[in-house]
Design a protein around this motif. Structure first.
Motif, mmCIF file in Angstrom:
data_model
loop_
_atom_site.group_PDB
_atom_site.id
_atom_site.type_symbol
_atom_site.label_atom_id
_atom_site.label_comp_id
_atom_site.label_asym_id
_atom_site.label_seq_id
_atom_site.Cartn_x
_atom_site.Cartn_y
_atom_site.Cartn_z
ATOM 1 N N HIS A 298 -8.657 -3.326 -4.950
ATOM 2 C CA HIS A 298 -9.270 -1.991 -4.911
ATOM 3 C C HIS A 298 -10.012 -1.775 -6.220
ATOM 4 N N ARG A 299 -11.304 -1.434 -6.130
ATOM 5 C CA ARG A 299 -12.076 -1.123 -7.338
ATOM 6 C C ARG A 299 -11.818 0.323 -7.724
ATOM 7 N N ILE A 300 -11.320 0.526 -8.939
ATOM 8 C CA ILE A 300 -10.928 1.863 -9.377
ATOM 9 C C ILE A 300 -12.166 2.733 -9.597
ATOM 10 N N CYS A 301 -12.117 3.925 -9.039
ATOM 11 C CA CYS A 301 -13.143 4.937 -9.258
ATOM 12 C C CYS A 301 -12.481 6.111 -9.967
ATOM 13 N N TYR A 302 -12.743 6.264 -11.245
ATOM 14 C CA TYR A 302 -12.043 7.284 -12.029
ATOM 15 C C TYR A 302 -12.462 8.700 -11.656
ATOM 16 N N ASP A 303 -13.571 8.842 -10.922
ATOM 17 C CA ASP A 303 -13.965 10.168 -10.448
ATOM 18 C C ASP A 303 -13.120 10.621 -9.272
ATOM 19 N N ARG A 304 -12.523 9.656 -8.558
ATOM 20 C CA ARG A 304 -11.750 10.002 -7.356
ATOM 21 C C ARG A 304 -10.278 9.611 -7.450
ATOM 22 N N ASP A 305 -9.985 8.420 -7.962
ATOM 23 C CA ASP A 305 -8.607 7.928 -7.969
ATOM 24 C C ASP A 305 -7.787 8.669 -9.010
ATOM 25 N N GLU A 306 -6.557 9.043 -8.644
ATOM 26 C CA GLU A 306 -5.749 9.935 -9.483
ATOM 27 C C GLU A 306 -4.503 9.265 -10.052
ATOM 28 N N PHE A 307 -3.649 8.715 -9.201
ATOM 29 C CA PHE A 307 -2.438 8.056 -9.687
ATOM 30 C C PHE A 307 -1.890 7.110 -8.626
ATOM 31 N N LEU A 308 -1.067 6.165 -9.094
ATOM 32 C CA LEU A 308 -0.365 5.220 -8.223
ATOM 33 C C LEU A 308 1.102 5.601 -8.141
ATOM 34 N N VAL A 309 1.708 5.291 -7.010
ATOM 35 C CA VAL A 309 3.155 5.423 -6.863
ATOM 36 C C VAL A 309 3.697 4.104 -6.337
ATOM 37 N N LEU A 310 4.624 3.494 -7.086
ATOM 38 C CA LEU A 310 5.340 2.305 -6.625
ATOM 39 C C LEU A 310 6.808 2.673 -6.509
ATOM 40 N N ALA A 311 7.440 2.274 -5.412
ATOM 41 C CA ALA A 311 8.843 2.639 -5.228
ATOM 42 C C ALA A 311 9.522 1.683 -4.262
ATOM 43 N N CYS A 312 10.840 1.620 -4.366
ATOM 44 C CA CYS A 312 11.647 0.805 -3.460
ATOM 45 C C CYS A 312 11.894 1.579 -2.169
ATOM 46 N N ASP A 313 12.490 0.919 -1.178
ATOM 47 C CA ASP A 313 12.665 1.569 0.116
ATOM 48 C C ASP A 313 13.667 2.709 0.075
ATOM 49 N N GLY A 314 14.501 2.783 -0.970
ATOM 50 C CA GLY A 314 15.396 3.927 -1.103
ATOM 51 C C GLY A 314 14.638 5.231 -1.232
ATOM 52 N N ILE A 315 13.430 5.173 -1.800
ATOM 53 C CA ILE A 315 12.556 6.342 -1.891
ATOM 54 C C ILE A 315 11.805 6.547 -0.582
#
Length: 397
Positions: A298-315
């Motif tokens: 994914h090419r990051i677009c700082y005008d649109r992209d805000e944050f990432l979330v990584l989590a295990c299946d417990g979440i």
């Protein structure tokens, strides 16, 4: 539930990497956890993407999750041959990972090692980037490097390099845990030079991207044995799926370790080094449980992209992709900081524990990563997010 909530197993570990207050002991953690700076490294080597990690053992007997942050002062710096330019490049790679162990925490802890020079997936990412033998179909000079495979795009080449790193890591794990029954999922986000994002997934941990205008982009897909592509591979390797599990045991079809499901994959050694010369006699990609990840660029677009979330299946047992992003955005709009939001997420998870469904009883690990510009402070990113979200809600003009 009120009495259970005071149990020490429900205590949270929050590590808030705001990089605003330099400390010789490294990032501060609410639980007192600190990661010392690797020797020989100075602050500011890589781009700083503000982030917060939250973990909770919950009602499991052991904590089998692990996580990895290689960012800012600990970012990977690799020398990469770009066959499309026929030139050597220096890459700065920020790495964020969540590893959900099963059958014990040995594999997840090993893969998620914070020491990126001697063990763990970071070591193999660096090695794979620096030693690859891939070339470009658009560059006639590829023969100079004795390229084994040619690619149409740089993105496709890097995706293959990341897959190679996962397979190399599994070979090393075999040296330590071949007789063990432990294994681990892996969700890994790599940000290269602050421009390109690559998300690699093996198992059912997950990564999502929040974008402007209530957008949620799924950057990984769960690997479950009953999915047709996974089921065909398992059956072709002599395995079976019952009750949604490989061999009636494992609820995943891809993972690090779990070598009891990789008996068709053979390893050989020679005397030139501890891991040199090891190779798969049978393709690792074709075993019942394979470590080969899916990799999405994914090419990051700082005008649109805000944050990432990584989590295990417990979440993810508690939230859909959309609901989790909405939860985070709502609290950002209220002015809460990342560590406060992660605390609320974990509190809600443990409060949702249901003995009938099993939801809320798993280990929980989550990482939120801001996609801030290079010259943007954490305060500026918070203000930008708050203003944007209030405008989307119609609270301000």
């Amino acid at each position: 539930m009120g009495q259970l909530l005071s149990h020490p197993l429900t205590e949270k570990s929050i590590i808030y990497n705001d990089y605003e207050q330099p400390s010789p002991n490294g990032p501060r953690g609410r639980s007192g956890n600190k990661h010392p700076l690797p020797s020989g490294r100075e602050r500011g080597v890589g781009l700083r993407f503000f982030n917060c990690v939250g973990t909770m053992q919950g009602y499991r007997l052991t904590q089998e999750d692990a996580h990895l942050i290689a960012n800012h002062d600990s970012a990977l710096v690799v020398k990469f041959y770009n066959p499309f330019l026929n030139a050597e490049e220096n890459l700065s790679i920020s790495v964020f990972g969540v590893f959900d162990g099963h059958g014990g925490g040995e594999c997840s802890q090993f893969v998620g090692s914070q020491n990126n020079t001697s063990e763990g997936i970071s070591k193999w990412i660096k090695h794979a980037f620096e030693t690859h033998e891939y070339g470009s179909l658009t560059n006639s000079d590829h023969t100079q490097r004795n390229c084994s495979i040619l690619f149409h795009t740089l993105e496709g080449l890097i995706c293959q390099i990341v897959k190679d790193a996962f397979i190399m890591q599994d070979r090393e794990l075999y040296c330590h845990f071949s007789e063990e029954s432990c294994g681990s999922t892996g969700i890994l986000a790599l940000i290269i030079n602050g421009e390109m994002l690559y998300v690699a997934n093996t198992g059912d941990s997950r990564c999502v991207l929040s974008t402007k205008g209530r957008g949620v982009k799924t950057l990984s897909y769960d690997h479950k044995p009953q999915h047709i592509g996974e089921l065909v591979r398992i059956n072709d390797d002599g395995g079976t799926v019952s009750l949604g599990r490989v061999g009636g045991v494992l609820a995943l079809s891809r993972a690090f370790g779990d070598f009891q499901f990789k008996s068709s994959v053979s390893y050989t050694n020679n005397s030139s080094g501890p891991y040199a010369g090891q190779k798969y006699v049978a393709p690792a990609q074709e075993s019942q449980v394979t470590v080969e990840p899916d990799v999405l660029p994914h090419r990051i677009c700082y005008d649109r992209d805000e944050f990432l979330v990584l989590a295990c299946d417990g979440i993810w047992d508690l939230y859909s992709n959309k609901n989790l992003v909405q939860f985070i955005k709502y609290h950002l709009m209220l002015g809460l900081k990342l560590d406060e939001i992660v605390t609320k997420l974990l509190d809600h998870g443990i409060n949702s524990a249901d003995s009938n469904t099993g939801v809320g009883f798993d280990n929980m690990t989550i990482i939120i990563v801001s996609l801030n510009r290079k010259d943007e402070s954490l305060g500026q990113w918070y203000n930008k997010m708050k203003t944007r979200l209030e405008r989307e809600k119609g609270l301000i003009a």
